[in-house]
Design a protein around this motif. Structure first.
Motif, PDB file in Angstrom:
ATOM      1  N   ASP A   1       0.814  -1.216   0.000  1.00  0.00           N
ATOM      2  CA  ASP A   1       0.000   0.000   0.000  1.00  0.00           C
ATOM      3  C   ASP A   1       0.848   1.267   0.000  1.00  0.00           C
ATOM      4  N   ASN A   2       2.110   1.120   0.404  1.00  0.00           N
ATOM      5  CA  ASN A   2       2.992   2.287   0.441  1.00  0.00           C
ATOM      6  C   ASN A   2       3.654   2.566  -0.899  1.00  0.00           C
ATOM      7  N   PHE A   3       3.430   1.684  -1.878  1.00  0.00           N
ATOM      8  CA  PHE A   3       4.149   1.800  -3.137  1.00  0.00           C
ATOM      9  C   PHE A   3       3.209   2.006  -4.320  1.00  0.00           C
ATOM     10  N   ILE A   4       2.180   2.797  -4.084  1.00  0.00           N
ATOM     11  CA  ILE A   4       1.274   3.155  -5.168  1.00  0.00           C
ATOM     12  C   ILE A   4       1.904   4.279  -5.992  1.00  0.00           C
ATOM     13  N   LEU A   5       1.893   4.113  -7.293  1.00  0.00           N
ATOM     14  CA  LEU A   5       2.530   5.092  -8.176  1.00  0.00           C
ATOM     15  C   LEU A   5       1.864   6.465  -8.093  1.00  0.00           C
ATOM     16  N   LYS A   6       2.697   7.486  -8.106  1.00  0.00           N
ATOM     17  CA  LYS A   6       2.213   8.863  -8.168  1.00  0.00           C
ATOM     18  C   LYS A   6       2.458   9.469  -9.545  1.00  0.00           C
ATOM     19  N   GLN A   7       2.988   8.652 -10.460  1.00  0.00           N
ATOM     20  CA  GLN A   7       3.257   9.110 -11.810  1.00  0.00           C
ATOM     21  C   GLN A   7       3.117   7.941 -12.778  1.00  0.00           C
ATOM     22  N   ASN A   8       3.007   8.262 -14.060  1.00  0.00           N
ATOM     23  CA  ASN A   8       2.972   7.237 -15.093  1.00  0.00           C
ATOM     24  C   ASN A   8       4.409   6.831 -15.423  1.00  0.00           C
ATOM     25  N   ILE A   9       4.641   5.542 -15.582  1.00  0.00           N
ATOM     26  CA  ILE A   9       5.980   5.063 -15.911  1.00  0.00           C
ATOM     27  C   ILE A   9       5.919   4.121 -17.109  1.00  0.00           C
ATOM     28  N   VAL A  10       7.041   4.021 -17.820  1.00  0.00           N
ATOM     29  CA  VAL A  10       7.074   3.187 -19.026  1.00  0.00           C
ATOM     30  C   VAL A  10       8.402   2.455 -19.145  1.00  0.00           C
ATOM     31  N   LYS A  11       8.355   1.332 -19.836  1.00  0.00           N
ATOM     32  CA  LYS A  11       9.540   0.714 -20.410  1.00  0.00           C
ATOM     33  C   LYS A  11       9.476   1.012 -21.901  1.00  0.00           C
ATOM     34  N   CYS A  12      10.584   1.484 -22.464  1.00  0.00           N
ATOM     35  CA  CYS A  12      10.470   1.995 -23.827  1.00  0.00           C
ATOM     36  C   CYS A  12      11.822   2.121 -24.509  1.00  0.00           C
ATOM     37  N   LEU A  13      11.745   2.475 -25.795  1.00  0.00           N
ATOM     38  CA  LEU A  13      12.879   3.007 -26.536  1.00  0.00           C
ATOM     39  C   LEU A  13      12.506   4.424 -26.940  1.00  0.00           C
ATOM     40  N   PHE A  14      13.463   5.330 -26.813  1.00  0.00           N
ATOM     41  CA  PHE A  14      13.198   6.726 -27.180  1.00  0.00           C
ATOM     42  C   PHE A  14      14.431   7.297 -27.868  1.00  0.00           C
TER      43      PHE A  14
ATOM     44  N   ILE B   1       6.723   2.185 -26.971  1.00  0.00           N
ATOM     45  CA  ILE B   1       6.299   1.839 -25.621  1.00  0.00           C
ATOM     46  C   ILE B   1       6.142   0.326 -25.529  1.00  0.00           C
ATOM     47  N   LEU B   2       6.905  -0.266 -24.622  1.00  0.00           N
ATOM     48  CA  LEU B   2       6.899  -1.722 -24.453  1.00  0.00           C
ATOM     49  C   LEU B   2       5.977  -2.146 -23.309  1.00  0.00           C
ATOM     50  N   GLU B   3       6.004  -1.389 -22.219  1.00  0.00           N
ATOM     51  CA  GLU B   3       5.117  -1.622 -21.077  1.00  0.00           C
ATOM     52  C   GLU B   3       4.815  -0.277 -20.446  1.00  0.00           C
ATOM     53  N   TYR B   4       3.710  -0.223 -19.727  1.00  0.00           N
ATOM     54  CA  TYR B   4       3.405   1.012 -18.999  1.00  0.00           C
ATOM     55  C   TYR B   4       2.634   0.686 -17.728  1.00  0.00           C
ATOM     56  N   LYS B   5       2.766   1.587 -16.760  1.00  0.00           N
ATOM     57  CA  LYS B   5       1.969   1.574 -15.544  1.00  0.00           C
ATOM     58  C   LYS B   5       1.501   2.999 -15.310  1.00  0.00           C
ATOM     59  N   ILE B   6       0.249   3.129 -14.942  1.00  0.00           N
ATOM     60  CA  ILE B   6      -0.279   4.470 -14.743  1.00  0.00           C
ATOM     61  C   ILE B   6      -0.378   4.792 -13.254  1.00  0.00           C
ATOM     62  N   SER B   7      -0.468   6.071 -12.959  1.00  0.00           N
ATOM     63  CA  SER B   7      -0.543   6.515 -11.563  1.00  0.00           C
ATOM     64  C   SER B   7      -1.724   5.843 -10.866  1.00  0.00           C
ATOM     65  N   ASP B   8      -1.551   5.603  -9.575  1.00  0.00           N
ATOM     66  CA  ASP B   8      -2.520   4.927  -8.693  1.00  0.00           C
ATOM     67  C   ASP B   8      -2.482   3.408  -8.818  1.00  0.00           C
ATOM     68  N   GLN B   9      -1.628   2.884  -9.705  1.00  0.00           N
ATOM     69  CA  GLN B   9      -1.404   1.448  -9.728  1.00  0.00           C
ATOM     70  C   GLN B   9      -0.223   1.105  -8.809  1.00  0.00           C
ATOM     71  N   LEU B  10      -0.110  -0.163  -8.461  1.00  0.00           N
ATOM     72  CA  LEU B  10       1.021  -0.604  -7.653  1.00  0.00           C
ATOM     73  C   LEU B  10       2.301  -0.491  -8.467  1.00  0.00           C
ATOM     74  N   SER B  11       3.302   0.108  -7.874  1.00  0.00           N
ATOM     75  CA  SER B  11       4.578   0.270  -8.559  1.00  0.00           C
ATOM     76  C   SER B  11       5.238  -1.084  -8.792  1.00  0.00           C
ATOM     77  N   PRO B  12       5.841  -1.299  -9.954  1.00  0.00           N
ATOM     78  CA  PRO B  12       6.627  -2.523 -10.152  1.00  0.00           C
ATOM     79  C   PRO B  12       7.796  -2.562  -9.175  1.00  0.00           C
ATOM     80  N   LEU B  13       8.119  -3.745  -8.716  1.00  0.00           N
ATOM     81  CA  LEU B  13       9.205  -3.880  -7.755  1.00  0.00           C
ATOM     82  C   LEU B  13      10.515  -3.325  -8.320  1.00  0.00           C
ATOM     83  N   GLU B  14      10.776  -3.539  -9.595  1.00  0.00           N
ATOM     84  CA  GLU B  14      12.029  -3.065 -10.185  1.00  0.00           C
ATOM     85  C   GLU B  14      12.181  -1.553 -10.088  1.00  0.00           C
TER      86      GLU B  14
END
Length: 289
Positions: A135-148, A235-248
Motif C-alpha cells: 500500500d505504500n508503493f502506489i505510483l504517483k506518476q505514469n511510468i514506461v519501459k520503452c525506446l526513445f 512503448i513496451l510496457e506502462y503503468k499508470i498513476s494509482d497502480q502498484l509500482s513494479p518492484l524493479e
C-alpha cells in the motif's frame, strides 16, 4: 579570549605568515592578537588546525584571512544582537549544552552504527517488504519501459530508423544503438528499466498531451517532430498513476528503507546497552524529593 574550536584551522606556514605580516615577533605566542571585535579578541593560537597539510603558504594565508574575517562578522552580529534584544543567559547556556550533547551523541551513534551495520539486503528481504507494505508503493506518476530517440530532421536514413524502432523487438537493437551513437541528440534504449513518462517527454511535442493515460493505453509507437528534431518512441510496457509500482522501479528505495530500519534498531540497541551497563554499575541515581 575566544575558545578554541574543533572547526578552527592553522598549522605551520599560516602561523609563520601571521607572525610576519601582522604581529610583533617579540610577543609571546599565546598573547599574539590577530583581530578584535568589540570586547572579544582572536588570538594566533585560536587558528591552530586551520589548514590541511601539504598546502601552499599563500593558500594557508587565504584560509586564515577568511576565517579571521568571518570571525569578525559573527562577533559583530552577536554584539549587535546583545544590544538590541534581551538575552536569557541561562537559557542560552542550556541550549548550547543541549546542542553540544546532541553533537557528541550523534558522533558516537554514527561510529557505533557504521561499525555494526550490515548493508547487504537480500532479494528475499526486498520482496517480502514489498509484499507486506504494498500500500505504500502506489505510483504517483505514469511510468514506461520503452525506446526513445531524438534526432535532427536532417539526419540520414530516418525511415530505416523509424522502421527499426517501430518493429522492435523484432529488429536488431544493435542497429538502433549504432545509429543513435552517430546521430542522436538524446536517446534511451534500456528496455529493462522503468522511467518516469513525464520526464521522458518533457522536451518533446508530447509534453502537450491532454490525456497521457489514454495515450499510453492506446499507443505502442509514436513519431512526432518540431522545427529541428524528430522524436521516436516505442512503448513496451506502462503503468499508470494509482497502480502498484513494479518492484524493479522501487527496489533501491526499499533497500534504503530496510537499511535505515537497521540503523534505527542499532541506535536503540546502543541506548539499551549503555543504560543496562549503567544500572549494573550503579552509575546513576534518581532521587524522589
Amino acid at each position: 579570549m575566544v575558545k578554541k574550536s574543533a572547526l578552527i584551522l592553522a598549522l605551520g606556514s599560516v602561523v609563520t605568515f601571521f607572525q610576519c605580516q601582522y604581529l610583533n615577533p617579540q610577543e609571546s605566542r599565546s598573547q599574539i592578537i590577530i583581530a578584535r571585535a568589540g570586547e572579544e579578541y582572536l588570538y594566533l593560537e585560536d587558528l591552530e588546525g586551520l589548514t590541511p597539510k601539504n598546502i601552499s603558504e599563500g593558500d594557508s594565508a587565504k584560509l586564515a584571512e577568511k576565517y579571521r574575517d568571518n570571525w569578525i562578522k559573527k562577533q559583530l552580529i552577536v554584539d549587535k544582537a546583545r544590544s538590541e534584544i534581551a538575552i536569557n543567559e541561562a537559557e542560552l547556556e542550556r541550549k548550547v549544552l543541549d546542542y553540544e550533547y546532541a553533537l557528541i551523541s550523534h558522533e558516537f551513534e554514527k561510529l557505533y552504527i557504521n561499525s555494526h551495520l550490515d548493508t547487504q539486503v537480500s532479494t528475499d528481504e526486498i520482496e517480502t517488504y514489498y509484499k507486506q507494505k504494498s500500500d505504500n508503493f502506489i505510483l504517483k506518476q505514469n511510468i514506461v519501459k520503452c525506446l526513445f530517440v531524438q534526432v535532427p530532421k536532417t539526419a540520414p536514413e530516418l525511415k530505416q530508423l523509424r522502421r527499426n524502432i517501430r518493429n522492435y523487438p523484432n529488429t536488431n537493437k544493435d542497429d538502433i544503438k549504432d545509429y543513435t551513437y552517430q546521430y542522436a541528440i538524446k536517446s534511451f534504449l534500456d528496455d529493462s528499466l522503468w522511467v518516469n513518462f513525464d520526464e521522458l517527454i518533457v522536451s518533446t511535442p508530447l509534453k502537450e498531451l491532454d490525456n497521457r493515460i489514454r495515450f499510453l493505453q492506446q499507443t505502442t509507437f509514436s513519431e512526432t517532430s518540431d522545427e529541428n528534431y524528430s522524436y521516436y518512441l516505442k512503448i513496451l510496457e506502462y503503468k499508470i498513476s494509482d497502480q502498484l509500482s513494479p518492484l524493479e522501479f522501487i527496489r533501491e528505495d526499499i533497500e534504503n528503507i530496510i537499511i535505515n530500519k537497521r540503523k534505527l534498531a542499532l541506535k536503540k540497541e546502543l541506548e539499551k546497552a549503555i543504560y543496562d551497563e549503567a544500572i549494573s554499575k550503579n552509575s546513576f541515581e534518581i532521587f524522589n524529593n
